[in-house]
Design a protein around this motif. Sequence first.
Motif, PDB file in Angstrom:
ATOM      1  N   SER A   1       0.768  -1.265   0.014  1.00  0.00           N
ATOM      2  CA  SER A   1       0.129   0.173   0.108  1.00  0.00           C
ATOM      3  C   SER A   1       0.911   1.313  -0.026  1.00  0.00           C
ATOM      4  CB  SER A   1      -0.900   0.054   1.191  1.00  0.00           C
ATOM      5  OG  SER A   1      -1.997  -1.182   1.197  1.00  0.00           O
ATOM      6  N   LEU A   2       1.977   1.374   0.749  1.00  0.00           N
ATOM      7  CA  LEU A   2       2.771   2.378   0.747  1.00  0.00           C
ATOM      8  C   LEU A   2       3.968   2.574  -0.298  1.00  0.00           C
ATOM      9  CD1 LEU A   2       2.999   2.782   4.618  1.00  0.00           C
ATOM     10  CD2 LEU A   2       1.731   4.019   2.999  1.00  0.00           C
TER      11      LEU A   2
ATOM     12  N   TYR B   1       0.189   6.642  -0.529  1.00  0.00           N
ATOM     13  CA  TYR B   1      -0.524   5.613  -0.337  1.00  0.00           C
ATOM     14  C   TYR B   1      -1.472   5.095  -1.446  1.00  0.00           C
ATOM     15  CZ  TYR B   1      -4.561   2.813   1.874  1.00  0.00           C
ATOM     16  OH  TYR B   1      -5.572   1.844   2.171  1.00  0.00           O
TER      17      TYR B   1
END
Length: 245
Positions: free
Chosen positions: A211-212, A243
Amino acid sequence: MLQLVKPVMATALALTLTAPALAQESDNWSGSVEAGLVETSGNTEETTISGEADVTRDWNNWRQNVLLQSRYAEQSGERTAERYTASTQLDYKFNPNNFVFVRGRYSNDDFSGYQFQASTSAGYGRRFWGEGDSHFDLSTGLGYRYSKFDKPELGEGDEREGAIGRLAGDFRYQLSETAHLRQEAETEVRLDDGEAMSRSVTSLKANVNSSLALKLSYTVEHDSNPPEDSERTDTITAVTLLYGF
């Protein structure tokens, strides 16, 4: 003319922002939200904050992108930069590779010499190449741009407006499972005098996890006829945490 231009721009922006609510199919959203903060102290006290939300929705033969950006900076307690930008583009896809679009953009930059700038355009685009998460798109169209100056300009008063031609490209390439390269470029040219406003963004994104990601970007913006006492070219180098969803 101004009384007509403003409602047309507002209508185009409202249509492209609210069109997804008319769709009856299930949502299919993707995008990213990113933020960056740089703060120094000691001999130089400076703070820079940047943020961006880039969201796209695909449903049936439609695709819409909404982009929101902000940047704020101050040095020794004095504001040195403040900018807010919003744009949206609605595409109708005839097939996976060809589409028509309507687009609107609004920008407020307190240090550009303009109070604000707004433009709307419509045209045709094509995906010339696509493979997985990589693709190359080009689009071209016609539209209208209105600019309001901070102070009156010699021979122009406090505003500038006119029909424009628009050309834009978007190249995305997946370097590896965790790294992506993107090159965006766009230019709007006044049809009556050839005045051009161009923007190029080169970015490299490296995933930290699912996600990051960390993103390094370099932006170049050029105005061939800027307001008095303003530079023609601005550059921004940024490192942000992103994100994705």
